[in-house]
Design a protein around this motif. Structure first.
Motif, PDB file in Angstrom:
ATOM      1  N   GLU A   3     -32.466  50.299   5.641  1.00 40.07           N
ATOM      2  CA  GLU A   3     -31.290  49.900   6.414  1.00 40.07           C
ATOM      3  C   GLU A   3     -31.758  49.059   7.590  1.00 40.07           C
ATOM      4  O   GLU A   3     -32.943  49.014   7.909  1.00 40.07           O
ATOM      5  CB  GLU A   3     -30.530  51.127   6.915  1.00 40.07           C
ATOM      6  N   THR A  18     -26.403  48.643   9.243  1.00 41.95           N
ATOM      7  CA  THR A  18     -25.987  48.651   7.846  1.00 41.95           C
ATOM      8  C   THR A  18     -25.906  50.084   7.341  1.00 41.95           C
ATOM      9  O   THR A  18     -26.687  50.940   7.751  1.00 41.95           O
ATOM     10  CB  THR A  18     -26.946  47.842   6.953  1.00 41.95           C
ATOM     11  N   ASN A  24     -31.006  47.019   2.179  1.00 37.71           N
ATOM     12  CA  ASN A  24     -30.670  46.051   3.226  1.00 37.71           C
ATOM     13  C   ASN A  24     -31.968  45.838   3.987  1.00 37.71           C
ATOM     14  O   ASN A  24     -32.464  46.767   4.632  1.00 37.71           O
ATOM     15  CB  ASN A  24     -29.606  46.614   4.168  1.00 37.71           C
ATOM     16  N   GLN A  60     -19.979  41.517   8.098  1.00 32.44           N
ATOM     17  CA  GLN A  60     -21.042  41.321   7.108  1.00 32.44           C
ATOM     18  C   GLN A  60     -20.461  40.665   5.862  1.00 32.44           C
ATOM     19  O   GLN A  60     -19.470  41.137   5.319  1.00 32.44           O
ATOM     20  CB  GLN A  60     -21.677  42.655   6.736  1.00 32.44           C
TER      21      GLN A  60
END
Length: 78
Positions: A3, A18, A24, A60
């Motif tokens: 993340e 995230t 990610n 995002q």
């Protein structure tokens, strides 16, 4: 899964940006400090794609959608 977090250089004031059960990773902060580019495989219809978000993690969205993996975003400063 990896993340993306943002924090001060001493490691304090950590904020997770995230939240996903997928990858990610590879964040790049824009030179003006307003955006972060990163790659993610969160859209299972495609491979890894390049995403962008505001520096606070909002808004995002994917910049690329194709059958090949797009990864390791790189910002070139002029």
């Amino acid at each position: 899964m990896p993340e993306i977090y943002i924090m001060k250089s001493d490691g304090s004031n950590q904020h997770r940006l995230t939240y996903s059960t997928y990858r990610n990773e590879d964040p790049e902060i824009s030179s003006d400090g307003r955006f972060i580019l990163f790659d993610s495989n969160r859209d299972l219809n495609f491979g890894s794609e390049i995403y962008v978000m505001d520096i606070d993690g909002n808004n995002q969205y994917s910049l690329s959608k194709n059958v090949w993996d797009d990864c390791l975003p790189l910002l070139i400063k002029k």
